[in-house]
Write a protein that holds these residues in place. Sequence first.
Motif, PDB file in Angstrom:
ATOM      1  N   TYR A   1       0.579  -0.915  -0.350  1.00 39.32           N
ATOM      2  CA  TYR A   1      -0.269  -0.337  -0.216  1.00 39.32           C
ATOM      3  C   TYR A   1       0.805   1.912  -0.261  1.00 39.32           C
ATOM      4  CZ  TYR A   1      -2.760  -3.842   0.927  1.00 39.32           C
ATOM      5  OH  TYR A   1      -4.277  -4.614   0.726  1.00 39.32           O
ATOM      6  N   MET A   2       1.962   0.798   0.372  1.00 37.49           N
ATOM      7  CA  MET A   2       2.794   2.109   0.613  1.00 37.49           C
ATOM      8  C   MET A   2       3.717   2.770  -1.050  1.00 37.49           C
ATOM      9  SD  MET A   2       6.048   3.374   0.190  1.00 37.49           S
ATOM     10  CE  MET A   2       7.521   1.567   0.371  1.00 37.49           C
ATOM     11  N   PHE A   3       3.457   1.395  -1.714  1.00 44.40           N
ATOM     12  CA  PHE A   3       4.216   1.776  -3.202  1.00 44.40           C
ATOM     13  C   PHE A   3       3.296   1.703  -3.833  1.00 44.40           C
ATOM     14  CE2 PHE A   3       8.033  -0.033  -3.332  1.00 44.40           C
ATOM     15  CZ  PHE A   3       8.168  -0.145  -4.682  1.00 44.40           C
ATOM     16  N   GLN A   4       1.352   1.468  -3.260  1.00 42.41           N
ATOM     17  CA  GLN A   4       0.079   2.090  -3.881  1.00 42.41           C
ATOM     18  C   GLN A   4       0.107   3.724  -3.972  1.00 42.41           C
ATOM     19  OE1 GLN A   4      -3.069   0.411  -2.920  1.00 42.41           O
ATOM     20  NE2 GLN A   4      -3.626   0.042  -4.587  1.00 42.41           N
ATOM     21  N   SER A   5       0.755   3.835  -2.898  1.00 43.15           N
ATOM     22  CA  SER A   5       0.458   5.555  -2.550  1.00 43.15           C
ATOM     23  C   SER A   5       0.805   6.333  -3.041  1.00 43.15           C
ATOM     24  CB  SER A   5      -0.091   5.494  -1.472  1.00 43.15           C
ATOM     25  OG  SER A   5       1.733   5.467  -0.659  1.00 43.15           O
ATOM     26  N   GLN A   6       1.754   5.791  -4.702  1.00 43.89           N
ATOM     27  CA  GLN A   6       3.201   7.180  -5.139  1.00 43.89           C
ATOM     28  C   GLN A   6       2.050   7.338  -6.120  1.00 43.89           C
ATOM     29  OE1 GLN A   6       4.896   8.445  -2.963  1.00 43.89           O
ATOM     30  NE2 GLN A   6       4.188   6.995  -1.657  1.00 43.89           N
ATOM     31  N   VAL A   7       1.630   6.183  -6.452  1.00 41.56           N
ATOM     32  CA  VAL A   7       1.027   6.693  -7.664  1.00 41.56           C
ATOM     33  C   VAL A   7      -0.519   7.183  -8.203  1.00 41.56           C
ATOM     34  CG1 VAL A   7      -0.025   5.486 -10.154  1.00 41.56           C
ATOM     35  CG2 VAL A   7       2.170   4.117  -8.997  1.00 41.56           C
ATOM     36  N   ASP A   8      -0.855   8.621  -8.966  1.00 40.25           N
ATOM     37  CA  ASP A   8      -1.413   9.365  -8.514  1.00 40.25           C
ATOM     38  C   ASP A   8      -3.235   8.520  -9.358  1.00 40.25           C
ATOM     39  OD1 ASP A   8      -1.209  11.150  -6.670  1.00 40.25           O
ATOM     40  OD2 ASP A   8       0.392  12.025  -8.630  1.00 40.25           O
ATOM     41  N   ALA A   9      -3.408   7.968  -9.522  1.00 40.78           N
ATOM     42  CA  ALA A   9      -4.397   7.123 -10.848  1.00 40.78           C
ATOM     43  C   ALA A   9      -5.860   7.010 -10.034  1.00 40.78           C
ATOM     44  CB  ALA A   9      -4.396   5.809 -10.353  1.00 40.78           C
ATOM     45  N   GLU A  10      -5.936   6.069  -8.857  1.00 41.90           N
ATOM     46  CA  GLU A  10      -7.618   6.914  -8.038  1.00 41.90           C
ATOM     47  C   GLU A  10      -7.238   7.482  -6.067  1.00 41.90           C
ATOM     48  OE1 GLU A  10     -10.799   6.563  -9.182  1.00 41.90           O
ATOM     49  OE2 GLU A  10      -9.570   6.319 -10.920  1.00 41.90           O
ATOM     50  N   PRO A  11      -7.990   7.909  -5.803  1.00 43.81           N
ATOM     51  CA  PRO A  11      -6.954   8.581  -4.571  1.00 43.81           C
ATOM     52  C   PRO A  11      -7.610   6.916  -3.682  1.00 43.81           C
ATOM     53  CG  PRO A  11      -8.890   9.990  -5.706  1.00 43.81           C
ATOM     54  CD  PRO A  11      -9.096   8.969  -6.795  1.00 43.81           C
ATOM     55  N   MET A  12      -6.355   7.041  -3.497  1.00 45.75           N
ATOM     56  CA  MET A  12      -6.472   6.030  -1.558  1.00 45.75           C
ATOM     57  C   MET A  12      -5.724   6.418  -0.585  1.00 45.75           C
ATOM     58  SD  MET A  12      -3.052   4.880  -1.232  1.00 45.75           S
ATOM     59  CE  MET A  12      -3.217   2.867  -0.670  1.00 45.75           C
ATOM     60  N   ILE A  13      -6.568   5.664   0.687  1.00 47.00           N
ATOM     61  CA  ILE A  13      -5.557   5.994   2.277  1.00 47.00           C
ATOM     62  C   ILE A  13      -6.083   4.346   2.299  1.00 47.00           C
ATOM     63  CG2 ILE A  13      -7.627   6.511   2.323  1.00 47.00           C
ATOM     64  CD1 ILE A  13      -6.370   8.552   4.178  1.00 47.00           C
ATOM     65  N   PHE A  14      -4.832   3.970   3.164  1.00 47.11           N
ATOM     66  CA  PHE A  14      -5.136   2.615   3.701  1.00 47.11           C
ATOM     67  C   PHE A  14      -4.122   3.597   5.586  1.00 47.11           C
ATOM     68  CE2 PHE A  14      -1.581  -0.840   5.333  1.00 47.11           C
ATOM     69  CZ  PHE A  14      -3.365  -1.881   5.507  1.00 47.11           C
ATOM     70  N   ILE A  15      -4.771   2.242   6.474  1.00 44.07           N
ATOM     71  CA  ILE A  15      -4.837   2.621   7.763  1.00 44.07           C
ATOM     72  C   ILE A  15      -3.476   1.154   7.976  1.00 44.07           C
ATOM     73  CG2 ILE A  15      -5.173   2.244   9.760  1.00 44.07           C
ATOM     74  CD1 ILE A  15      -8.237   3.629   9.163  1.00 44.07           C
ATOM     75  N   ALA A  16      -2.036   1.712   7.833  1.00 42.08           N
ATOM     76  CA  ALA A  16      -1.596   0.707   8.621  1.00 42.08           C
ATOM     77  C   ALA A  16      -1.212   0.103  10.553  1.00 42.08           C
ATOM     78  CB  ALA A  16       0.151   0.557   7.771  1.00 42.08           C
TER      79      ALA A  16
END
Length: 854
Positions: free
Chosen positions: A586-601
């Motif tokens: 999810y850290m990797f995924q958050s670096q791309v401006d595709a769809e807005p996302m947020i993840f609680i680790a």
Amino acid sequence: MKRITLLCLTVGFALNLLKANNYQPEFSVAGFYPLEHSEREVYNFNVGWRFKAGEIAGAEKAGFDDTKWDVVSTPHSVKLIPAEGSGGRNYQGVAWYRKQFTVDNSLKGKLLNVYFEAVMGKTVVYLNGHKILEHLGGYLPFSIELTQYGVKPGDSCLLAVMTNNSDDKNYPPGKKQSTLDFAYHGGIYRDVWLIATSTIHLTDPNKVDKTAGGGVFVQYGEISKTQAELFIATDLQNETSSTQTILVENTLLDAQGKSLKTVRTKVTLKANESQQVHQKITMEHPTLWSPDAPYLYKVATRLTTTDKKSLDGGITRIGLRKAEFRGVDGFWLNGAPAAQLIGGNRHQDYAYVGNAVPNSQHRRDVQKLYDAGCRIVRVAHYPQDPSFMDACDELGIFVIVATPGWQYWNSDPHFAELVYSDIRNMVRRDRNHPSVLMWEPILNETRFPLEFALKAQQIVHEEYPNAVCTADNYSEGVADNYEVVYGWPKDVGKFKQSIFTREFGENVDDWYAQNTNNRASRSWGEQAQIVQALQLAKAYNEMYPESRQFIGGALWHPFDHQRGYHPDPYLGGLMDAFRQPKYAYYMFQSQVDAEPMIFIAHEISAFSNPDVTLFTNCDEVRLIVFERDTLVQHVMKEKPGMPHPPVTFKNVYNFNEMRELPYVKKQWQQVSFVAEGLIDGKVVCTTKKMPSRRSNKLRLSVDNAGQQLIADGSDFIPIICEVTDDEGNVRRLAKEQILFSVEGEGDIIGDASIGANPRAVEFGSAPVLIRSTITPGKIKVNARVLFEGENTPTPASIELESRLPDYPLVYSDKPQRQFRSTYSDAYQRQLSEEERQKALNEVEIQQTEFGEKK
């Protein structure tokens, strides 16, 4: 494709007469997608091989008794291994495959080729007891033309294949597995096809050995948003005994199959002559290919007689794009500065099956990588399965293709010649893929002579003019000659070329122990995963220096994988060996401006960290703690630096304080974190995390990237079993073993001997792999805890359905059914949901009041 029947003794075959409602991806065969009415016929030759591991005298002979051997389908693993199977636990040695078949009379006048996508190691092929081919190397295709050896319609044939993945320094990679950072999983581990063509046909570039020739080769002139120039080279051969005049037709189709332009050339071929025909297509205002919009055109190639009778043909998928490496000015795509190229390396092995991965799971890997934010893959350290390349084209991931090799050089000139052959054949196989951005023709992390480095680059340019080669800057000849160099941000200004990091992320104490905080087994839980994710975020941040000369890097390694020289698997993946995500995903995924996302680790458990870390691609985050406290942070972005640094709220969580809500105030429903992502002050995404209260039930889900299981005897599908509470929250600390069973047209891969079934729950989940049979139909997968009782989690079931294959199956021996665990009735009765809830409410009251009231 044309519907025909091929009889092979007691033949089995299936045609794709029905289409699934959801999209099902296509995969190429020997470089081509099917073209209707082309007269090229493709058969699935994977089913019904008799198999036996070990050195067996006489196994090549037609009359050898193999009736007691296993009957398997390829792709096939010689030996299943545990999910953590490093340290040389895989089989090494000789293994035999034998297949009986009869050629149907409908194929009269056709050329028949058996096409092996890859077989591991040293391979010897026998036809009807006679040795006809020996192949060295485990990563590139080879084929056998049966008609060349006198095979005719009506003939009963035996194909015997001896494979050997033992250590052998004489051909690449050459390094002993005991000192290797991956594993030589053996057997016929990729697809096998039977291809029937006319005697006047398109050639196979991996067989005819023509520089920049064979098959169909599409190259490009000017590429821009206003115009695109295509140069199509078509290689055809006349294997008749007389001169023939042929029409070579190439049609450019859009993604929907609409014809855009067609070119035709008449060519006369003498008996047994081959020629390469060159044609050009110019189109206006093309749609360009990029990772963000991977638009694919099709080139439909058809050979016909002068009176338009089809002889052969196929479709080549292409993408129109202009990639430029401008040295200190970096990487440009389609005439504009490109975004940083960040992605990962990829070994092809998978839990239990080693390298024997079906097309669906290669595609699933590409989908997982893309969803994780990877936009480039460096193949490690060999050419990947063709289906992997097809998926990169379609989903939008650039690829660096590498020749087989790792930390080994043999000074025998024959070894270098075999490497040169591998380089030519990997370029010939993969040259039409728009995803291929660079070629790595040298041997990874190897000290080789200058002559080799220059010759390797020369070969790539001979096979693909204007191709881009890359290698480590410290290797002989690379810094002065190669178009792109491997290096680090600190190397900016030292070279004239653009710089890319081939492997980033490692942080080991030393290369013997290999203790490090960038590697974490998913089973180690929340704390280890958050440490890993933050360490990888630090490494990711280093991939964004100020200079454009540094163009990006590839993480080592997005999936956990097996190794030869170390007892531990490589555990630095964003995902485990089943492709289940860790926090770092999810850290990797958050670096791309595709769809807005947020993840609680954070899991809000008794052992969770006081700090709460979130990964998001938003500008601002809002954390609502226990429905009462609202905390806000702006994402602290720095230039230079990664696009979206992690956000950490300090000292937010304390278990001793939290327990007052459920224990004292009876308000357990308030125990939650709600995270909101904001862009320009507006909430654009939200997620909620609650702790799991107790292990109450199991939940099954299919994790197959939207693909339907194919009934070809080798395709498999991952099913994930999660332990949850009554609200569906995953119980990350559950310590259960899950026993799976299957009903219908599916089998379980592996059993208790490799820890596959029952499977231990790790971080709340246990996966199982379900393999198809050769009969399409319904499959029911059941899961229960191994030791049941009145208050153990309730079982779960899920149903799915396999579909007909795309190509006819050719077999005489039906594959054996595999592990199909069944439930035992000799276990404790479980309470109903109503009984359980009543009992638990009573217990809660009693525990609260410190004793049962009389």
